[in-house]
Design a protein around this motif. Sequence first.
Motif, short mmCIF file in Angstrom:
data_model
loop_
_atom_site.label_atom_id
_atom_site.label_comp_id
_atom_site.label_asym_id
_atom_site.label_seq_id
_atom_site.Cartn_x
_atom_site.Cartn_y
_atom_site.Cartn_z
N THR B 44 26.05 28.70 47.00
CA THR B 44 25.76 30.46 45.03
C THR B 44 26.69 30.48 45.28
N LEU B 45 28.51 30.17 45.90
CA LEU B 45 29.28 30.84 45.59
C LEU B 45 29.92 29.67 44.34
N LEU B 46 29.60 28.24 45.07
CA LEU B 46 30.18 27.41 44.32
C LEU B 46 28.86 27.43 42.67
N LYS B 47 28.02 27.78 42.69
CA LYS B 47 26.99 28.52 41.83
C LYS B 47 27.75 29.42 40.07
N ALA B 48 28.50 30.55 41.42
CA ALA B 48 29.18 31.70 40.67
C ALA B 48 30.10 31.04 39.77
N MET B 49 31.22 29.73 41.22
CA MET B 49 31.97 29.34 40.28
C MET B 49 32.05 28.90 38.73
N SER B 50 30.54 27.71 39.33
CA SER B 50 30.65 27.25 37.63
C SER B 50 29.51 27.86 36.85
N ARG B 51 30.14 28.83 36.77
CA ARG B 51 29.10 30.10 35.63
C ARG B 51 27.06 29.87 35.73
N ILE B 52 26.57 28.56 37.21
CA ILE B 52 25.18 28.57 37.10
C ILE B 52 24.84 29.90 37.43
N VAL B 53 25.04 30.38 38.13
CA VAL B 53 24.76 32.12 38.50
C VAL B 53 25.03 32.97 37.99
N ALA B 54 25.12 34.24 37.89
CA ALA B 54 25.99 34.78 36.94
C ALA B 54 26.27 35.89 38.07
N PRO B 55 27.73 36.85 38.43
CA PRO B 55 28.08 37.43 39.65
C PRO B 55 27.55 38.46 39.41
N SER B 56 27.06 39.78 40.18
CA SER B 56 26.54 41.60 39.52
C SER B 56 28.35 41.52 40.18
N GLY B 57 28.85 41.04 41.05
CA GLY B 57 30.42 42.46 40.23
C GLY B 57 31.30 41.14 40.50
N GLY B 58 32.83 41.92 40.12
CA GLY B 58 33.83 40.68 40.39
C GLY B 58 34.41 40.07 39.49
N GLU B 59 35.64 39.44 39.52
CA GLU B 59 35.82 38.31 38.45
C GLU B 59 36.43 36.99 39.38
N ILE B 60 36.46 35.66 38.18
CA ILE B 60 36.46 34.95 38.59
C ILE B 60 37.89 34.08 37.18
N TYR B 61 38.87 34.15 37.80
CA TYR B 61 40.16 33.10 37.19
C TYR B 61 40.08 32.34 37.44
N TYR B 62 40.65 31.06 35.72
CA TYR B 62 40.62 29.61 36.22
C TYR B 62 42.51 30.03 34.70
N ASN B 63 42.93 29.32 35.86
CA ASN B 63 44.76 29.37 35.55
C ASN B 63 44.69 30.81 34.39
N ASN B 64 44.23 31.79 35.32
CA ASN B 64 44.58 32.62 34.50
C ASN B 64 44.30 33.32 33.84
N GLN B 65 43.23 32.88 33.18
CA GLN B 65 41.80 33.05 31.90
C GLN B 65 40.83 33.65 33.54
N ASN B 66 40.01 35.14 32.78
CA ASN B 66 38.59 35.36 32.68
C ASN B 66 37.85 34.50 33.12
N MET B 67 37.33 33.74 33.68
CA MET B 67 36.53 33.13 33.24
C MET B 67 35.32 33.59 32.12
N GLU B 68 34.94 34.12 32.27
CA GLU B 68 33.69 35.20 31.10
C GLU B 68 33.99 35.17 29.81
N ASN B 69 35.77 34.78 29.82
CA ASN B 69 36.25 34.62 28.15
C ASN B 69 35.72 33.71 27.56
N LEU B 70 35.65 32.77 29.21
CA LEU B 70 35.82 30.77 27.84
C LEU B 70 34.69 30.28 27.69
N SER B 71 34.60 29.96 26.42
CA SER B 71 33.23 28.90 25.88
C SER B 71 32.47 27.96 27.27
N PHE B 72 31.56 27.35 27.03
CA PHE B 72 31.07 26.46 28.23
C PHE B 72 31.96 25.56 28.01
N ARG B 73 32.72 24.94 26.56
CA ARG B 73 32.96 24.10 26.24
C ARG B 73 34.42 24.09 26.73
#
Lengths: 316, 414
Positions: B44-73
């Motif tokens: 589940t942790l990996l699925k949350a990190m790859s946007r397969i499941v949506a977190p119910s709280g908290g954030e994931i940042y990749y290179n200081n960018q919030n995953m929420e703000n990244l398009s799928f591409r």
Amino acid sequence: MRYRGLPAILLLSAALVLSLIISVMIGPTSIMLSSIFVDATAYQIIFDIRLPRVIAAVLVGAALATAGSAMQALFKNPMADPYIIGTSAGGSLGAVASIVFLAGTGLHVFAFTGAVGATFLVYTIARRGGKIPVETLLLTGVALSMFLSAMLSFLMYGSGKSLQQIVFWLMGGFWTVSWNDVHVALLIPAGCLVIYLFARDINIISLGDEDAVHLGVNVEQLKVLLLFVSSVLAGIAVAIAGAIGFIGLITPHLMRIIVGPDHRVLIPAAILAGGLILLWADTFARTFGNEMPVGIITAFLGAPFFMFLLQRRIHA
Amino acid sequence: MKTVDVVHLDVCYGAHQILEEIAFSATPGEMIGICGPNGSGKTTLLKAMSRIVAPSGGEIYYNNQNMENLSFRMLAQRVAVVPQETAINFDYTVREIVMMGRHPYIGRFASESREDHAICDRVMRLANVSPLAEMPVNAISGGERQRVLIARALAQEPDILLLDEATSHLDISHQIEILSIIRKEMEETTTISVFHDINLAAYYCDRIILLKERKIAAIGSPEDVLTREMIRLVYGIDVLISTHPTTGRPYILPLYTYGMHDAMAGRVHIVCGGGCGTPLIRRLHQAGWHLTTGILNVLDSDYRTAEELGIPALSEAPFAPISEASSSLLMEYFEKADKIILVAMPVGRGNLDNIRLLHPHAKKTVIIGSSESFEDYTGGEAGCVLGSLIENGARVETSLDSAMLHLRKQTNSG
């Protein structure tokens, strides 16, 4: 590779053009193309009767084959067809309702609305938290189709004299086609183009929804798009010619064997082949079949062919 | 620099909380292993990190960018995932599958560029699948298919690679091959991988995250995290931790004791010495009893056995008499034990107190061997002590087997 399918595409295109020319000449009376300049009746037969019919058959075949390819990829299942999400049951119910209650007035509109409406209903029922799991979609489609079929049977049971008309319509055919139908069918190339533009995404979604997310596909958005465009394509097909079976199932299959699974080649190949197959099925129906509903021919030839494909698959 | 930053991540499936307060970060080139029992939330942790499941709280940042703000591409350009095992229903060729890794870089109206083809060729070479390029992906073996998926992930040119037990279904040689390719060819890439095999994780990972019941139980270097206490806490089994003779990494040897702890939950103190207790200690340990032992001299082989198995043992220096402090500890151990077993052993002045202090607990004492089987170096004193123990209710069993039988009966009836 991409160019793997090029010879097949060229060959199919040539065959389609040739078939269009030949098929307008064939019919209960065969007419040489040269005679249209001298014979007014020949002109009328070719331009007002045969040409719209031939074009409609090609477009409907293309629509069903494209929608079939898209549904097979979406459901990751080579056994899916364009009607799997309730399209044919909904379209048939709309058409039959028009025949029973309105003596056939607005039949096309009712059929189209029924087809697209059924898909929309399936989509709405299967949707959970912004997502549509394909298994749920599939099962909902099957369940709703059964429900709509029950309503259809009920209408037929109480239809009295119009029963024969209903049965005839349900079997599918092009005998009533006019230029007006062709104008509506011109939406089909647009729909096919939209699907084709997403061919690469379709390739990826056929691997699985999660994989597709990993590879940068907006899966839920793509599903909505494919469902919507496919249901419009199948809906137009049903409105024009009734629920013709097997074209949408067999054509993508057959083309996949010939050009491979890459949808950038498969979809154009299926468009051409779907048009070609339905064109010849209809030409056969009106020439030798005494206006036999073309659905009978596609099922008669399609079902054994399908079993042959299954056998091949099992032995491979 | 952080390539991955997971901040207070919570994931729920409906009312079920799957992950709670997960927080960690990773730097470029780092490999982090995620281990934990089934159902601890690894996948589940990996699925949350790859946007397969949506977190119910908290954030994931990749290179200081919030995953929420990244398009799928954009996400697919940064993060690649190698799944467990995929069934592919259509007969794509290996090259077609690998080329799909370039999808996030190719526009809607464009097709693959020369560069895309070059990248595709290069990653196929790296993953050692070039000879398979034109094969249908369903006609190759599971190990080969997994390498194809690695090549596809490499084609994404990701900064972060997520592996969901990507090698679990493969045999050991393919596991090593694939993990070595990743470590060697993706030096700049942060890799986060779920592992079933802790030893594999210990060898390949810079850090390990142990998950237990939705939360991070421990995070750190394999040496710091993979301790016997931590493994017992997380997996509920006893293990030996040794050092791999050639890699120098911690290596875990399970002791293959399972599930008896809670069933019996008995605590037994063993009084032994001179190596006489070792067979009993091993058997009771294997059967899942909670053991304590002592007082033993640190050169005694019974002491070494206890230490090896991680059994608390009271000890004294060789030839030293039993100290005040040790004997009060011993009395405490006696107090806590459900049963005390005294094994026939050589008794001298040095260890006579072990038996003498048993007196108040005679009723829960089991002596293995008759008083004649004790080697008495105390001039008869030991014999007297034993005699009074038996008189006060200590039970005598003639053999190890009958003592075990007695212990089991007692626990079952209790």
